[in-house]
Design a protein around this motif. Structure first.
Motif, PDB file in Angstrom:
ATOM      1  N   PRO A 366      11.160  23.192  -4.658  1.00  0.00           N
ATOM      2  CA  PRO A 366      10.453  22.024  -5.197  1.00  0.00           C
ATOM      3  C   PRO A 366      11.106  21.555  -6.483  1.00  0.00           C
ATOM      4  CG  PRO A 366       9.074  23.997  -5.315  1.00  0.00           C
ATOM      5  CD  PRO A 366      10.316  24.382  -4.585  1.00  0.00           C
ATOM      6  N   ALA A 367      11.093  20.253  -6.726  1.00  0.00           N
ATOM      7  CA  ALA A 367      11.707  19.701  -7.931  1.00  0.00           C
ATOM      8  C   ALA A 367      11.076  20.311  -9.167  1.00  0.00           C
ATOM      9  CB  ALA A 367      11.539  18.183  -7.957  1.00  0.00           C
ATOM     10  N   GLY A 368      11.904  20.679 -10.142  1.00  0.00           N
ATOM     11  CA  GLY A 368      11.407  21.265 -11.378  1.00  0.00           C
ATOM     12  C   GLY A 368      11.158  22.748 -11.292  1.00  0.00           C
ATOM     13  N   ALA A 369      11.382  23.356 -10.115  1.00  0.00           N
ATOM     14  CA  ALA A 369      11.125  24.786  -9.963  1.00  0.00           C
ATOM     15  C   ALA A 369      12.191  25.591 -10.691  1.00  0.00           C
ATOM     16  CB  ALA A 369      11.106  25.169  -8.491  1.00  0.00           C
ATOM     17  N   VAL A 370      11.863  26.850 -10.942  1.00  0.00           N
ATOM     18  CA  VAL A 370      12.813  27.787 -11.521  1.00  0.00           C
ATOM     19  C   VAL A 370      13.208  28.762 -10.434  1.00  0.00           C
ATOM     20  CG1 VAL A 370      13.193  29.555 -13.261  1.00  0.00           C
ATOM     21  CG2 VAL A 370      11.822  27.545 -13.807  1.00  0.00           C
ATOM     22  N   ALA A 371      14.479  28.747 -10.052  1.00  0.00           N
ATOM     23  CA  ALA A 371      14.931  29.547  -8.929  1.00  0.00           C
ATOM     24  C   ALA A 371      15.741  30.733  -9.396  1.00  0.00           C
ATOM     25  CB  ALA A 371      15.787  28.694  -7.996  1.00  0.00           C
ATOM     26  N   PRO A 372      15.679  31.870  -8.670  1.00  0.00           N
ATOM     27  CA  PRO A 372      16.505  33.021  -9.013  1.00  0.00           C
ATOM     28  C   PRO A 372      17.961  32.731  -8.723  1.00  0.00           C
ATOM     29  CG  PRO A 372      15.366  33.405  -6.953  1.00  0.00           C
ATOM     30  CD  PRO A 372      14.836  32.115  -7.493  1.00  0.00           C
ATOM     31  N   THR A 373      18.841  33.237  -9.553  1.00  0.00           N
ATOM     32  CA  THR A 373      20.273  33.104  -9.310  1.00  0.00           C
ATOM     33  C   THR A 373      20.916  34.463  -9.473  1.00  0.00           C
ATOM     34  OG1 THR A 373      20.785  32.656 -11.615  1.00  0.00           O
ATOM     35  CG2 THR A 373      20.286  30.749 -10.256  1.00  0.00           C
ATOM     36  N   SER A 374      22.052  34.621  -8.884  1.00  0.00           N
ATOM     37  CA  SER A 374      22.789  35.868  -9.057  1.00  0.00           C
ATOM     38  C   SER A 374      23.318  35.954 -10.472  1.00  0.00           C
ATOM     39  CB  SER A 374      23.940  35.926  -8.053  1.00  0.00           C
ATOM     40  OG  SER A 374      23.434  35.910  -6.745  1.00  0.00           O
ATOM     41  N   VAL A 375      23.466  37.151 -10.945  1.00  0.00           N
ATOM     42  CA  VAL A 375      23.865  37.382 -12.328  1.00  0.00           C
ATOM     43  C   VAL A 375      25.331  37.757 -12.404  1.00  0.00           C
ATOM     44  CG1 VAL A 375      23.461  38.782 -14.367  1.00  0.00           C
ATOM     45  CG2 VAL A 375      21.544  38.161 -12.905  1.00  0.00           C
ATOM     46  N   ASP A 376      26.020  37.155 -13.319  1.00  0.00           N
ATOM     47  CA  ASP A 376      27.391  37.543 -13.623  1.00  0.00           C
ATOM     48  C   ASP A 376      27.336  38.448 -14.838  1.00  0.00           C
ATOM     49  OD1 ASP A 376      29.953  37.827 -14.438  1.00  0.00           O
ATOM     50  OD2 ASP A 376      30.520  35.725 -14.248  1.00  0.00           O
ATOM     51  N   PRO A 377      27.501  39.755 -14.670  1.00  0.00           N
ATOM     52  CA  PRO A 377      27.358  40.680 -15.790  1.00  0.00           C
ATOM     53  C   PRO A 377      28.301  40.380 -16.930  1.00  0.00           C
ATOM     54  CG  PRO A 377      27.384  41.854 -13.695  1.00  0.00           C
ATOM     55  CD  PRO A 377      27.786  40.460 -13.406  1.00  0.00           C
ATOM     56  N   SER A 378      29.404  39.731 -16.651  1.00  0.00           N
ATOM     57  CA  SER A 378      30.381  39.501 -17.705  1.00  0.00           C
ATOM     58  C   SER A 378      30.101  38.253 -18.514  1.00  0.00           C
ATOM     59  CB  SER A 378      31.791  39.376 -17.091  1.00  0.00           C
ATOM     60  OG  SER A 378      31.843  38.254 -16.228  1.00  0.00           O
ATOM     61  N   THR A 379      29.257  37.349 -17.967  1.00  0.00           N
ATOM     62  CA  THR A 379      29.064  36.082 -18.657  1.00  0.00           C
ATOM     63  C   THR A 379      27.614  35.685 -18.821  1.00  0.00           C
ATOM     64  OG1 THR A 379      29.168  34.850 -16.581  1.00  0.00           O
ATOM     65  CG2 THR A 379      31.247  35.204 -17.743  1.00  0.00           C
ATOM     66  N   ALA A 609      36.714  41.013  -3.793  1.00  0.00           N
ATOM     67  CA  ALA A 609      37.063  42.433  -3.730  1.00  0.00           C
ATOM     68  C   ALA A 609      38.182  42.760  -4.716  1.00  0.00           C
ATOM     69  CB  ALA A 609      37.476  42.805  -2.313  1.00  0.00           C
ATOM     70  N   LYS A 610      39.088  41.817  -4.863  1.00  0.00           N
ATOM     71  CA  LYS A 610      40.204  42.025  -5.790  1.00  0.00           C
ATOM     72  C   LYS A 610      39.690  42.205  -7.220  1.00  0.00           C
ATOM     73  CE  LYS A 610      44.440  39.775  -7.416  1.00  0.00           C
ATOM     74  NZ  LYS A 610      45.315  38.573  -7.290  1.00  0.00           N
ATOM     75  N   HIS A 611      38.593  41.509  -7.526  1.00  0.00           N
ATOM     76  CA  HIS A 611      38.000  41.620  -8.859  1.00  0.00           C
ATOM     77  C   HIS A 611      36.786  42.540  -8.856  1.00  0.00           C
ATOM     78  CE1 HIS A 611      40.319  37.833  -9.093  1.00  0.00           C
ATOM     79  NE2 HIS A 611      40.486  38.176 -10.371  1.00  0.00           N
ATOM     80  N   GLN A 612      36.723  43.443  -7.884  1.00  0.00           N
ATOM     81  CA  GLN A 612      35.636  44.430  -7.791  1.00  0.00           C
ATOM     82  C   GLN A 612      34.266  43.765  -7.643  1.00  0.00           C
ATOM     83  OE1 GLN A 612      35.967  48.073  -7.850  1.00  0.00           O
ATOM     84  NE2 GLN A 612      37.938  47.247  -7.195  1.00  0.00           N
ATOM     85  N   LEU A 613      34.239  42.532  -7.102  1.00  0.00           N
ATOM     86  CA  LEU A 613      32.999  41.786  -6.850  1.00  0.00           C
ATOM     87  C   LEU A 613      32.217  41.477  -8.115  1.00  0.00           C
ATOM     88  CD1 LEU A 613      31.670  43.609  -3.667  1.00  0.00           C
ATOM     89  CD2 LEU A 613      32.869  41.430  -3.771  1.00  0.00           C
ATOM     90  N   LEU A 614      32.857  41.597  -9.269  1.00  0.00           N
ATOM     91  CA  LEU A 614      32.147  41.329 -10.513  1.00  0.00           C
ATOM     92  C   LEU A 614      32.129  39.832 -10.786  1.00  0.00           C
ATOM     93  CD1 LEU A 614      33.382  44.211 -12.829  1.00  0.00           C
ATOM     94  CD2 LEU A 614      31.195  43.985 -11.656  1.00  0.00           C
TER      95      LEU A 614
END
Length: 615
Positions: A366-379, A609-614
């Protein structure tokens, strides 16, 4: 079928764009009162008796004056008058207690309804509402219902009887004086009626500002460490104070309108009294009425004005309560998850070899919702983002075989966490079908569905309370021995031994007494203790060091035997041994296979995979 609303909503982060919102009617207030009709009937009965005792007093005073004027012995008149005064006081005290008790019960009833509804609302509702505002509705708004009973409404019922009785008595004593009195009162009543609507609107706006204030405080306190570390204390203080000033300004608006209503009864009394004294004195001199009758008329005048003041107070409190009730009813009127499914015929799970399958699934937040996103541990340290590109899944299709491990990989925002949310039925697909054991999950009872699924969210939430409270959230019948064993399995024995309270040790608000890795392991232990047939693990090892990750993997492997796992991970070590890996990019499946297959067939996976999936 989709429960995700397609009509755009105002973002929960926007300010200053509110409309007046739904307004409650007096009819919507009645169910809260009728719930306590027996006690209210007693109160009304007491009001009738109290009104009778009050109305009898001026009559006795008139007789006392007449007897004194004639030089006769008072006899039992004085004692009768004293008895009426004492009885009136006792009835008033009992009525006050019953009203206070009933008012508190009405607030309890409203809070129960709100909490029961809030905790069963579709997840999409929480995406577009501020937590602090919802808390304010449970606390502040419901309290205004208390004022309906304790500050006028039922008192006004008894007052109405006194009002009518006083009118009749005054009519019998002197119709001329009564006519002049009614003329003054009619002007005051018209004024109050004109102001009452403005009180309701102003009161609702005040409660909305209080909701904004509660939301701002909840936001700042929930991230107090981040606020301090960012040297943002002064800015957050200024923001909260701005909301506090907004609530104060609306409170002043209510006070200004109320200030016009409250003195009206006093002014009506003063003007009426002056008219009665002036005209009444002339009529006594002319012999139209006696002094005793004039004194009785003045007593009845006070009795007439007093309930009028109660009625004016009731108008103010009821309109304030209706403004708050509009906010309460706004939540109660929302459909719960169960009501969304009321028209669905429940189905039993089938025998399909695929535990979970996605068939051309499209999903739009829905418009304006807050959705989960994947986390980039490095950034990135956040786990949620306000949705801008509303459609996050585009024709996703894959199967997760029963009893096997399926890994979801892909860049941030690829839709991995959203897939788990759809499996849990936090949302339903906009298009396409999600199936469990071959059955569309929309045909399954939500509670029965979720009983089969263990879900570890990516932010590893820990509830305020004890270790035991957290562990038994999904397994309320688990023994202490089972709790201790699962803590040992996820390498949390040290946490258990920190306090002599053991499982009864507090973890603090949002698990503040634990480290990030400990909170994550505790959340996983909670799921492992329940041991459901399907496990959904979202970034379950992102906060762990190498040793704890290895121990946790062993614990998951032990409990995962003959269970279906869907894992989101950013570490190659977590993904490489999976029976199947699903590669996602921009909400689309770009590859499915094992690690060795995808390295050669899918460029995106090879790069990950080359970047260890990070990522």
């Amino acid at each position: 079928m989709s429960t995700a609303p397609q009509t755009p909503r105002r973002s929960p982060f926007s300010r200053g764009q509110k409309d007046d919102g739904p307004r409650a009617s007096f009819r919507q207030l009645l169910p809260y009162l009728f719930e306590h009709k027996k006690v209210l009937s007693v109160v009304i009965g007491l009001s009738i008796i109290g009104a009778a005792t009050s109305l009898a007093q001026p009559l006795l005073v008139s007789q006392v004056i007449t007897v004194v004027q004639k030089g006769q012995v008072l006899g039992g008149l004085v004692w009768a008058l004293v008895g009426l005064v004492i009885l009136s006081a006792l009835l008033s005290g009992l009525q006050h207690y019953l009203l206070q008790r009933t008012g508190t019960s009405v607030v309890l009833s409203a809070r129960r309804q709100l909490v029961r509804r809030m905790l069963r609302l579709p997840i999409s509702e929480f995406d577009t509402r501020r937590t602090g505002d919802l808390v304010s509705r449970v606390g502040s708004d419901t309290t205004l219902l208390y004022a309906v009973l304790t500050q006028g409404l039922v008192d006004a019922v008894g007052g109405a009887l006194i009002f009518v009785g006083a009118l009749i008595a005054m009519l019998v004593i002197d119709p001329v004086l009564l006519g002049l009195t009614v003329l003054v009162i009619a002007v005051s009543v018209v004024t109050v009626v004109l102001l009452s609507g403005r009180i309701r609107v102003a009161s609702r706006k005040q409660q909305e500002r209080v909701g904004d204030l509660a939301a701002s405080v909840e936001r700042a306190l929930g991230a107090i460490r981040t606020v301090r570390a960012s040297n943002a204390t002064d800015r957050e203080t200024a923001s909260i104070e701005k909301d506090a000033v907004g609530a104060w300004e609306q409170g002043i608006s209510v006070a200004k309108i109320s200030a016009l209503v409250v003195p009206i009864a006093g002014i009506a009394l003063q003007v009426s009294l002056l008219v009665v004294l002036g005209v009444g004195g002339f009529r006594v001199a002319s012999g139209a009425i006696t002094i005793a009758n004039l004194v009785a008329f003045i007593f009845f005048l006070f009795m007439l004005i007093m309930p009028l003041g109660q009625a004016f107070g009731a108008v103010t409190s009821v309109n304030q309560a209706l403004g708050a009730l509009g906010r309460i009813q706004e939540i109660i009127s929302l459909k719960s998850e169960a009501e969304d499914d009321a028209a669905i015929e429940p189905a039993a799970p089938g025998d399909s070899a695929a535990a979970i399958s996605f068939d051309d699934v499209v999903f739009t937040y829905p418009a304006g919702a807050v959705a989960p996103t994947s986390v980039d541990p490095s950034t990135s340290s956040g786990t949620e983002t306000e949705v801008k590109d509303l459609t996050v899944l585009h024709g996703v299709s894959f199967t997760a075989p029963r009893g096997q491990r399926t890994a979801l990989v892909g860049p941030s925002g690829a839709g991995k966490s959203t897939i788990l949310a759809l499996i849990e039925r936090f949302y339903d697909p906009t298009a396409g079908v999600v199936r469990i054991a071959g059955v569309d999950i929309r045909a399954l009872d939500r509670e029965a569905l979720r009983a089969q699924i263990g879900y570890v969210e990516q932010d590893a939430p820990v509830l305020a309370g004890t270790l035991r409270d957290n562990l038994t959230l999904g397994a309320p019948n688990a023994t202490d021995a089972e709790c201790i064993q699962v803590l040992h399995d996820v390498n949390l024995t040290e946490v258990l031994e920190r306090s002599p309270l053991g499982l009864g040790a507090a973890v603090g608000e949002e698990g503040v007494m634990l480290s990030g890795g400990e909170r994550q392991r505790l959340a996983i232990a909670r799921t492992l203790l329940a041991a459901p047939p399907i496990l959904l693990l979202d970034e379950s090892t992102s906060s762990l060091d190498g040793l704890n990750e290895q121990l946790l993997r062993e614990a998951i492997d032990a409990v995962a035997e003959n269970r279906t796992l869907i894992v989101i991970a950013h570490r190659l070590s977590t993904v490489v041994d999976s029976d199947q890996i699903v590669v996602l990019e921009h909400g689309r499946v770009v590859g499915v296979g094992t690690h060795s297959e995808l390295v050669t067939t899918t460029p995106l996976y090879r790069n990950l995979a080359k970047h260890q999936l990070l990522v």
